[in-house]
Design a protein around this motif. Structure first.
Motif, PDB file in Angstrom:
ATOM      1  N   ARG A  33       0.839  -1.208   0.000  1.00  0.00           N
ATOM      2  CA  ARG A  33       0.000   0.000   0.000  1.00  0.00           C
ATOM      3  C   ARG A  33       0.866   1.248   0.000  1.00  0.00           C
ATOM      4  N   ASN A  34       1.919   1.235   0.797  1.00  0.00           N
ATOM      5  CA  ASN A  34       2.824   2.384   0.836  1.00  0.00           C
ATOM      6  C   ASN A  34       3.575   2.550  -0.482  1.00  0.00           C
ATOM      7  N   TRP A  53       1.901   6.936  -6.681  1.00  0.00           N
ATOM      8  CA  TRP A  53       0.942   7.985  -7.045  1.00  0.00           C
ATOM      9  C   TRP A  53       1.476   9.374  -6.706  1.00  0.00           C
ATOM     10  N   LYS A  54       2.146   9.489  -5.587  1.00  0.00           N
ATOM     11  CA  LYS A  54       2.704  10.789  -5.201  1.00  0.00           C
ATOM     12  C   LYS A  54       3.733  11.261  -6.216  1.00  0.00           C
ATOM     13  N   GLY A  64      -6.457   6.000   1.574  1.00  0.00           N
ATOM     14  CA  GLY A  64      -5.375   5.140   2.033  1.00  0.00           C
ATOM     15  C   GLY A  64      -5.113   5.176   3.526  1.00  0.00           C
ATOM     16  N   LEU A 106       1.129   4.224  -2.808  1.00  0.00           N
ATOM     17  CA  LEU A 106       1.019   5.648  -2.480  1.00  0.00           C
ATOM     18  C   LEU A 106       2.247   6.419  -2.943  1.00  0.00           C
TER      19      LEU A 106
END
Length: 179
Positions: free
Chosen positions: A61-62, A68-69, A119, A65
């Motif tokens: 998940r991280n 996406w960042k 998230g 993220l």
């Protein structure tokens, strides 16, 4: 447990999780590779081996993220024209999902949004909504089931033997939810 053993146990589950979030197989493979690099280099920090699977999903998940960042603006600009064309010409899963989400009760929609879209960890969602963790978990699971049921009702999707939704989007006029 070695990284190879972790790969054997969880790589397929992690790949399905990642692709459900990014919808691109090449990006999924990159994020999966990044996830396993992190798992390999940080697995010594895991104190309780019984929590290996949730820990691996947190790492994934991280990684999503982080992706996406670092890439979101480029992705949006690159696909802006293509998405506009698709929305004008073709009925998509997004249309159905939008209709299904509009019909979700607020008590399910809010925790789902905070958890799956923003998230946040489920405990953080529970704290923000000022409710218990079991209630939050239950609402998120119920929301996911309602979304799956919405796709079955709207477009005739079915659950396969593994419990995954399968089917094809119908023409907009044939859909029951997003007409």
């Amino acid at each position: 447990m070695t990284t190879k053993e972790v790969w054997t146990l969880y790589s397929e589950d992690l790949k399905r999780f990642i692709i459900s979030k990014v919808k691109d197989t090449a990006i999924t493979d990159d994020i999966l590779q990044d996830t396993f690099i992190k798992i390999h280099t940080k697995r010594h920090t895991l104190k309780d081996i019984t929590k290996l699977k949730p820990w691996c999903f947190t790492v994934a998940r991280n990684s999503i993220l982080d992706y996406w960042k670092s890439n979101n603006k480029t992705f949006e600009i690159a696909n802006f024209e293509a998405e506009t064309t698709i929305l004008k010409e073709e009925h998509t899963e997004k249309d159905c999902l939008r209709g299904i989400l509009e019909h979700l009760p607020k008590k399910y929609k809010d925790p789902l949004f905070l958890s799956d879209i923003k998230g946040m960890k489920q405990q953080e969602v529970a704290d923000q909504l000022k409710q218990s963790l079991p209630t939050t978990k239950s609402q998120i699971q119920r929301a996911r089931k309602l979304i799956a049921q919405g796709f079955m009702d709207c477009c005739g999707f079915v659950l396969n033997e593994k419990g995954n939704l399968v089917g094809e989007i119908k023409e907009k006029g044939d859909c029951k939810v997003c007409k």
